[in-house]
Design an enzyme around this catalytic site. Structure first.
Site: not given
Ligand code: SF4
Length: 328
Positions: A317, A75
């Site tokens: 994150c 990703e």
């Protein structure tokens, strides 16, 4: 080109097709002779990862799942903020480091990406930006994997980003969980970039619990490598610190952080923890964040409270995990 009997200017034409026009279909390279096209087709691989799914978050961030030749999924996230288009790039399928708060860490390690697979992500982002009438402006190595655990491919892609995608040193951030050997190598090979350290705790025991790799690499050993990097690099080192209630937001944690960073050219990014499905950690509320940040008010340490973008599509994150999702 010279070795194969073609004029050297053909090299510039090919680079122009690929890195300025984002064309990788040889048949479309209209100014190249057929003989050269045949050589390109037979001697080079033009295979690119394919876009498996794309998801757009409300904040404009675009997460893409790219399928590799061996069907592995990685990703990347293209983050839109003010005048910036920032790509968060992956360097491995999965990760060996096993950080307890991280979706990628939960996956375990599958394999390193090749330099071509890392550059292909930059290519995808630069092309996507161009289609939107924008330019890719920043590159952060904060996607899946530990960049310094795949050192050669990461370094090669950094150099490609500088040379062919027009990204200057201050626009490239390599983020590591803190592998001292890799930091020392980078200090020697390519210190002209920004280094970010996923610190998350300056209390040895606490850090080891959160980040198992810290069992092998102590905080003093990390600091020694960071001093060497800081000596060679024109930039301050950024320390990423994910705020997790009941784990690393108490007074002792704050004091340890102040003491650890006190003599380094450092700035801190505090990042509110993003919930990951299947993990027990929770996100802090505003009051908890304000209370923790107050510990730093009377110090010389510079900190920012970072707004982690893309959480609406699990692209923030610590949330990347190579999962397949439906295209929006
Ligand atoms: Fe790997 Fe980074 Fe996740 Fe740690 S935080 S497990 S180093 S991807």
């Amino acid at each position: 080109m010279g070795e194969r009997g073609f004029p050297k200017f053909r090299a510039s034409q090919i680079l122009d097709w690929v890195y300025d026009k984002f064309v990788v279909d040889i048949s479309q390279m209209s100014n190249l002779p057929d003989g050269l096209k045949k050589v390109l087709a037979s001697e080079l691989s033009w295979e690119m990862p394919t876009v498996s799914t794309e998801q757009k978050a409300d904040d404009g961030s675009l997460k893409v799942a790219l399928e590799l030749a061996d069907k592995g999924i990685i990703e990347s996230v293209l983050i839109t903020a003010a005048h910036r288009m920032t790509l968060c790039v992956s360097t491995q399928v999965g990760c060996k480091m096993g950080c307890k708060f991280c979706a990628t860490g939960k996956l375990g390690f599958v394999r390193d990406l090749t330099s071509a697979e890392i550059v292909a992500q930059i290519f995808w982002a630069a092309k996507t930006c161009q289609e939107q009438g924008k330019r890719l402006s920043n590159l952060v190595y904060m996607g899946m994997g530990e960049p310094l655990d795949n050192y050669d491919a990461t370094l090669f892609s950094v150099r490609m980003a500088k040379k062919f995608f027009g990204l200057g040193a201050k626009r490239i951030v390599v983020s590591t969980c803190g592998l001292p050997a890799g930091i020392l190598k980078l200090a020697n090979d390519e210190p002209n970039l920004k280094l970010a350290i996923s610190l998350h705790s300056a209390v040895e025991k606490q850090r080891r619990e959160l980040m198992p790799m810290a069992e092998k690499h102590s905080l003093p050993e990390l600091k020694k490598a960071l001093f060497t990097f800081a000596k060679n690099s024109p930039f301050k080192i950024t320390f990423e610190y994910i705020l997790i209630p009941n784990i690393n937001m108490d007074k002792t944690s704050a004091r340890a952080l102040i003491s650890y960073l006190g003599d380094l050219p450092a700035k801190i990014n505090f990042i509110s923890y993003n919930k990951v499905d299947g993990l027990d950690f929770v996100s802090p509320n505003e009051k908890e964040i304000a209370k923790f940040c107050a510990n730093f008010a009377c110090t010389s340490l510079r900190f920012t409270l970072r707004n982690s973008q893309g959480s609406g599509v699990q692209a923030a994150c610590g949330q990347l995990a190579g999962s397949k999702r439906t295209k929006k």
